[in-house]
Design a protein around this motif. Structure first.
Motif, mmCIF file in Angstrom:
data_model
loop_
_atom_site.group_PDB
_atom_site.id
_atom_site.type_symbol
_atom_site.label_atom_id
_atom_site.label_comp_id
_atom_site.label_asym_id
_atom_site.label_seq_id
_atom_site.Cartn_x
_atom_site.Cartn_y
_atom_site.Cartn_z
ATOM 1 N N ASN A 1 0.821 -1.211 0.000
ATOM 2 C CA ASN A 1 0.000 0.000 0.000
ATOM 3 C C ASN A 1 0.856 1.263 0.000
ATOM 4 O O ASN A 1 0.523 2.256 -0.668
ATOM 5 C CB ASN A 1 -0.930 0.002 1.219
ATOM 6 C CG ASN A 1 -2.022 -1.042 1.113
ATOM 7 O OD1 ASN A 1 -2.461 -1.374 0.012
ATOM 8 N ND2 ASN A 1 -2.455 -1.578 2.236
ATOM 9 N N SER B 1 3.910 1.537 -1.271
ATOM 10 C CA SER B 1 4.485 1.686 -2.612
ATOM 11 C C SER B 1 3.447 2.215 -3.590
ATOM 12 O O SER B 1 3.753 3.054 -4.454
ATOM 13 C CB SER B 1 5.024 0.332 -3.095
ATOM 14 O OG SER B 1 6.029 -0.152 -2.220
ATOM 15 N N LYS B 2 2.222 1.736 -3.466
ATOM 16 C CA LYS B 2 1.145 2.203 -4.345
ATOM 17 C C LYS B 2 0.881 3.685 -4.142
ATOM 18 O O LYS B 2 0.742 4.457 -5.106
ATOM 19 C CB LYS B 2 -0.116 1.391 -4.074
ATOM 20 C CG LYS B 2 -1.281 1.751 -4.965
ATOM 21 C CD LYS B 2 -2.488 0.892 -4.657
ATOM 22 C CE LYS B 2 -3.675 1.278 -5.534
ATOM 23 N NZ LYS B 2 -4.869 0.434 -5.223
ATOM 24 N N ARG B 3 0.831 4.099 -2.880
ATOM 25 C CA ARG B 3 0.591 5.524 -2.592
ATOM 26 C C ARG B 3 1.751 6.385 -3.084
ATOM 27 O O ARG B 3 1.546 7.485 -3.613
ATOM 28 C CB ARG B 3 0.384 5.719 -1.082
ATOM 29 C CG ARG B 3 -0.814 4.995 -0.504
ATOM 30 C CD ARG B 3 -2.124 5.544 -1.039
ATOM 31 N NE ARG B 3 -3.260 4.885 -0.452
ATOM 32 C CZ ARG B 3 -3.860 3.825 -0.962
ATOM 33 N NH1 ARG B 3 -3.406 3.316 -2.103
ATOM 34 N NH2 ARG B 3 -4.903 3.281 -0.379
ATOM 35 N N ARG C 1 3.760 5.689 -5.597
ATOM 36 C CA ARG C 1 3.686 5.750 -7.055
ATOM 37 C C ARG C 1 2.619 6.744 -7.501
ATOM 38 O O ARG C 1 2.840 7.535 -8.431
ATOM 39 C CB ARG C 1 3.375 4.363 -7.612
ATOM 40 C CG ARG C 1 3.385 4.323 -9.143
ATOM 41 C CD ARG C 1 3.232 2.924 -9.685
ATOM 42 N NE ARG C 1 1.924 2.373 -9.390
ATOM 43 C CZ ARG C 1 1.689 1.416 -8.515
ATOM 44 N NH1 ARG C 1 2.700 0.901 -7.819
ATOM 45 N NH2 ARG C 1 0.476 0.958 -8.308
ATOM 46 N N GLU C 2 1.479 6.719 -6.853
ATOM 47 C CA GLU C 2 0.420 7.669 -7.195
ATOM 48 C C GLU C 2 0.859 9.105 -6.918
ATOM 49 O O GLU C 2 0.564 10.015 -7.704
ATOM 50 C CB GLU C 2 -0.845 7.340 -6.398
ATOM 51 C CG GLU C 2 -1.502 6.025 -6.811
ATOM 52 C CD GLU C 2 -2.702 5.707 -5.956
ATOM 53 O OE1 GLU C 2 -2.941 6.447 -4.965
ATOM 54 O OE2 GLU C 2 -3.408 4.720 -6.253
ATOM 55 N N ALA C 3 1.587 9.296 -5.806
ATOM 56 C CA ALA C 3 2.076 10.637 -5.489
ATOM 57 C C ALA C 3 3.104 11.109 -6.518
ATOM 58 O O ALA C 3 3.112 12.271 -6.936
ATOM 59 C CB ALA C 3 2.684 10.652 -4.085
ATOM 60 N N GLU D 1 3.313 10.088 -9.678
ATOM 61 C CA GLU D 1 2.598 10.380 -10.927
ATOM 62 C C GLU D 1 1.883 11.734 -10.837
ATOM 63 O O GLU D 1 1.897 12.515 -11.790
ATOM 64 C CB GLU D 1 1.588 9.267 -11.210
ATOM 65 C CG GLU D 1 2.231 7.926 -11.555
ATOM 66 C CD GLU D 1 1.208 6.834 -11.747
ATOM 67 O OE1 GLU D 1 0.003 7.109 -11.519
ATOM 68 O OE2 GLU D 1 1.591 5.715 -12.117
ATOM 69 N N PHE D 2 1.287 11.996 -9.694
ATOM 70 C CA PHE D 2 0.601 13.276 -9.524
ATOM 71 C C PHE D 2 1.590 14.436 -9.576
ATOM 72 O O PHE D 2 1.332 15.463 -10.206
ATOM 73 C CB PHE D 2 -0.145 13.279 -8.189
ATOM 74 C CG PHE D 2 -0.889 14.550 -7.913
ATOM 75 C CD1 PHE D 2 -2.102 14.821 -8.514
ATOM 76 C CD2 PHE D 2 -0.359 15.506 -7.042
ATOM 77 C CE1 PHE D 2 -2.787 15.998 -8.269
ATOM 78 C CE2 PHE D 2 -1.030 16.687 -6.788
ATOM 79 C CZ PHE D 2 -2.248 16.924 -7.407
ATOM 80 N N GLN D 3 2.745 14.245 -8.934
ATOM 81 C CA GLN D 3 3.759 15.302 -8.953
ATOM 82 C C GLN D 3 4.295 15.521 -10.365
ATOM 83 O O GLN D 3 4.520 16.669 -10.792
ATOM 84 C CB GLN D 3 4.897 14.933 -8.004
ATOM 85 C CG GLN D 3 5.963 16.020 -7.874
ATOM 86 C CD GLN D 3 7.047 15.651 -6.882
ATOM 87 O OE1 GLN D 3 7.014 14.561 -6.310
ATOM 88 N NE2 GLN D 3 7.995 16.533 -6.670
ATOM 89 N N GLU E 1 2.700 14.928 -13.211
ATOM 90 C CA GLU E 1 1.662 15.613 -13.984
ATOM 91 C C GLU E 1 1.608 17.102 -13.630
ATOM 92 O O GLU E 1 1.407 17.956 -14.495
ATOM 93 C CB GLU E 1 0.307 14.956 -13.719
ATOM 94 C CG GLU E 1 0.142 13.578 -14.335
ATOM 95 C CD GLU E 1 0.142 13.630 -15.843
ATOM 96 O OE1 GLU E 1 -0.287 14.648 -16.406
ATOM 97 O OE2 GLU E 1 0.572 12.647 -16.470
#
Length: 296
Positions: A177, A179-181, A183-185, A187-189, A191
């Motif tokens: 979880n 690592s998933k968070r 990765r999402e952070a 990707e958001f950064q 973008e």
């Protein structure tokens, strides 16, 4: 209570002794005569003949809860511990059945729940089990209700209060979880940075466009003023326009030297410094302009 005459009839005590009992609220008394069930005593004060009639025990109709912790293995061979809360009661019309059908109802319910867990959990993955916790509770409740109903017990509700994997499995799940968070952070950064750069490029493009338009307008105004100045000077002095332009270029040349000398960002600049160099510069500028725009 009547006291019998024991001297006249020594067996009267055994036949005429009256016993009283108080049954607590939410309880029922189970009456036996010579060891056989004869009826149920309601809550409150009751009298019966003893010893032929006796109260074998009490049955509570309160809602009770039994918490069971059971270990099971999921579909991917992960061992977990489930905490199951069973809420059950005995209805008024099933007192006899509940009292005589089971010697240890708590132990029996525990066995039924363990059997239901082992039949449901091995078919589910751990993540699915967390998501479908209510579904598992309903399946256990349905299986337990069918079995306990025949013994006079009503299963009101079945709740799975906790699902505890082993410590290493829990740590691995938290790592996944995390690592998933992350990765999402990331990707958001990324973008966000992309959007900032695009907007910056768009702003810079518009800025350069406006700057170019400003420079073009500035140069146009300078050339217009320069043209008007040369024409006025030629009319006032009677000198040809090319001679006036040479004089103007020499004036601008000396202005440039002054500005370079007064600038805060001083640097050593080597340039040819003689009056004849002005004419040479003029010839080079005119030659470059002619060569860059050949006649058709």
């Amino acid at each position: 209570m009547t006291t019998p005459n024991l001297a006249a009839n020594p067996h009267a005590a055994a036949h005429n002794c009256c016993c009283c009992v108080c049954v607590p609220e939410t309880n029922y008394g189970v009456m036996q005569r010579w060891g056989k069930f004869v009826g149920v005593l309601d809550p409150g004060f009751s009298c019966f003949l003893w010893p032929c009639t006796s109260v074998a025990g009490l049955v509570s109709t309160r809602l009770r809860q039994l918490v069971i912790r059971e270990e099971a293995k999921t579909k991917e061979n992960v061992f977990i511990t489930l905490s199951v809360a069973i809420q059950y009661s005995v209805e008024d019309g099933h007192v006899e059945q509940a009292f005589y059908s089971m010697e240890n109802p708590v132990w029996q319910m525990q066995m039924f729940v363990e059997d239901a867990i082992r039949s449901v959990v091995p078919n589910m993955e751990l993540e699915h089990l967390f998501m479908e916790k209510d579904k598992v509770s309903n399946e256990i409740n349905e299986a337990l209700s069918k079995k306990m109903q025949s013994y006079g017990y009503t299963i009101v509700d079945t709740l799975i209060t906790d699902i505890s994997p082993e410590a290493n499995v829990k740590a691995a799940m938290n790592k996944i979880n995390e690592s998933k968070r992350l990765r999402e952070a990331a990707e958001f950064q990324a973008e966000t940075e992309k959007l900032v750069r695009v907007k910056h490029a768009e702003a810079e493009s518009i800025s350069k466009q406006l700057q170019g338009e400003g420079v073009a307008a500035q140069r146009k105004a300078i050339l217009k003023g320069f043209q008007e100045g040369i024409e006025d000077m030629s009319k006032a002095t009677g000198v040809e326009a090319d001679e006036t332009m040479k004089y103007t270029m020499m004036t601008q040349y000396f202005d440039m030297l002054r500005d370079v000398g007064l600038s805060n960002n001083k640097a050593t600049i080597f340039i040819p410094h003689s009056p004849s160099s002005i004419a040479t510069m003029e010839e080079q500028i005119i030659s470059g302009h002619v060569n860059g725009n050949p006649k058709k």
